[in-house]
Design a protein around this motif. Structure first.
Motif, PDB file in Angstrom:
ATOM      1  N   GLY A  14     -58.342  30.199  78.655  1.00 16.20           N
ATOM      2  CA  GLY A  14     -59.573  29.399  78.774  1.00 16.20           C
ATOM      3  C   GLY A  14     -60.804  30.288  78.803  1.00 16.20           C
ATOM      4  N   ASP A  84     -56.667  26.065  72.564  1.00 15.43           N
ATOM      5  CA  ASP A  84     -56.399  26.695  73.857  1.00 15.43           C
ATOM      6  C   ASP A  84     -55.251  25.938  74.539  1.00 15.43           C
ATOM      7  OD1 ASP A  84     -56.415  27.391  76.545  1.00 15.43           O
ATOM      8  OD2 ASP A  84     -58.493  26.789  76.897  1.00 15.43           O
ATOM      9  N   ARG A 127     -58.703  30.819  91.465  1.00 13.72           N
ATOM     10  CA  ARG A 127     -59.536  30.202  90.415  1.00 13.72           C
ATOM     11  C   ARG A 127     -60.291  28.977  90.950  1.00 13.72           C
ATOM     12  NH1 ARG A 127     -56.785  28.619  84.955  1.00 13.72           N
ATOM     13  NH2 ARG A 127     -55.272  27.689  86.368  1.00 13.72           N
ATOM     14  N   ARG A 162     -58.068  23.403  90.839  1.00 13.85           N
ATOM     15  CA  ARG A 162     -57.174  22.515  90.096  1.00 13.85           C
ATOM     16  C   ARG A 162     -55.964  22.108  90.929  1.00 13.85           C
ATOM     17  NH1 ARG A 162     -56.307  25.177  84.243  1.00 13.85           N
ATOM     18  NH2 ARG A 162     -54.162  24.623  84.733  1.00 13.85           N
TER      19      ARG A 162
HETATM   20 MG    MG Z   1     -56.832  27.207  80.738  1.00 16.27          MG
END
Ligand code: MG
Ligand code: AP5
Length: 221
Positions: A14, A84, A127, A162
């Motif tokens: 990404g 992606d 992340r 996420r």
């Molecule tokens: Mg990704």
């Protein structure tokens, strides 16, 4: 121009795709982002996708292939596209080959990113992503933190974690990558379009450098 980003979770697909999109104008199409958007909007597709993604498993091939083929019909990807996270199985790769052949298009480059597993887990649990779907900037609270905690530098949106970035789910995702996706390395090597890049702080070679190198090579072609 068609570029495919291949690599285990957290290798930087990404990150590199969005840098390449900025540099080249080729459109980043992330199947993970499409699924997450549908989960957020609670569409029928989102409900199905969530039942797989939340466990770290792949969404079934027939669903994923249909979504990508529809997306490739849109005008904004005609000049160039960076796929992606697709294809992720041999069946998806074969379906893409058939589709592109019918359209008279071809894959120019498959960029295969590799990163040591300990580094992958460290990256993913740290992340944070911008919740603004127009922005979707990716940060790492240790390696690449935002200037203000929890706020996106680019657009001021809230940063979130996420759902599938818990350590246990990450391990399932890595195992699924090894079993179902890694055969694509040989698949594309045989076709002569594979380019492998190690992305690791241990050798001081990070996503930004990879994107710079690819941009330079595309321009010199
Ligand atoms: Mg990704
Ligand atoms: P997807 O969203 O594609 O997730 P993934 O492949 O697991 O990969 P990630 O997005 O986690 O990692 P990335 O390689 O993009 O790395 P990033 O740049 O963010 O898919 C999610 C799910 O959707 C799948 O599990 C599956 O269920 C489903 N799905 C999607 N496509 C599918 C398909 N084709 N078929 C079936 N199912 C599908 O970087 C990660 C972190 O590292 C960030 O914190 C970033 O800041 C940091 N970072 C990046 N580069 C560096 C660096 N060089 N040094 C330090 N930190 C770095």
């Amino acid at each position: 121009m068609i570029i495919i980003m291949l690599g285990a979770p957290g290798t930087g697909k990404g990150t590199v795709s969005s840098l390449l999109e900025e540099k080249t104008g080729y459109k980043q199409v992330s199947t993970g982002d499409i699924f997450r958007q549908n989960i957020k909007e609670q569409t029928e597709l989102g409900k199905i996708a969530d039942s797989y993604i939340s466990k770290g498993n792949l969404v079934p091939d027939d669903i994923t292939i249909g979504i990508v083929e529809n997306r490739l019909e849109e005008d904004d990807v005609k000049k160039g596209v960076i796929l992606d996270g697709f294809p992720r199985t041999v069946k998806q790769a074969e379906a893409l080959d058939t589709y592109l052949q019918e359209k008279g298009r071809k894959i120019d480059m498959v960029l295969n990113l590799t990163t040591p597993e300990d580094e992958i887990i460290e990256r993913i649990v740290n992340r944070r992503v911008c919740s603004n779907q127009q922005c979707k900037a990716v940060y790492n609270v240790v390696m690449n933190p935002p200037k203000q905690k929890g706020i996106c530098d680019k657009c001021g949106g809230n940063l979130t974690q996420r759902e599938d970035d818990k350590e246990e789910t990450v391990k399932t995702r890595i195992n699924n990558y090894i079993e179902q996706t890694s055969p694509l390395v040989e698949y594309y090597e045989k076709k002569g379009v594979l380019r492998t890049e190690v992305v690791s702080k241990k050798i001081n070679h990070l996503g930004k450098q990879v994107a710079d190198e690819i941009e330079r090579d595309i321009k010199n072609k």
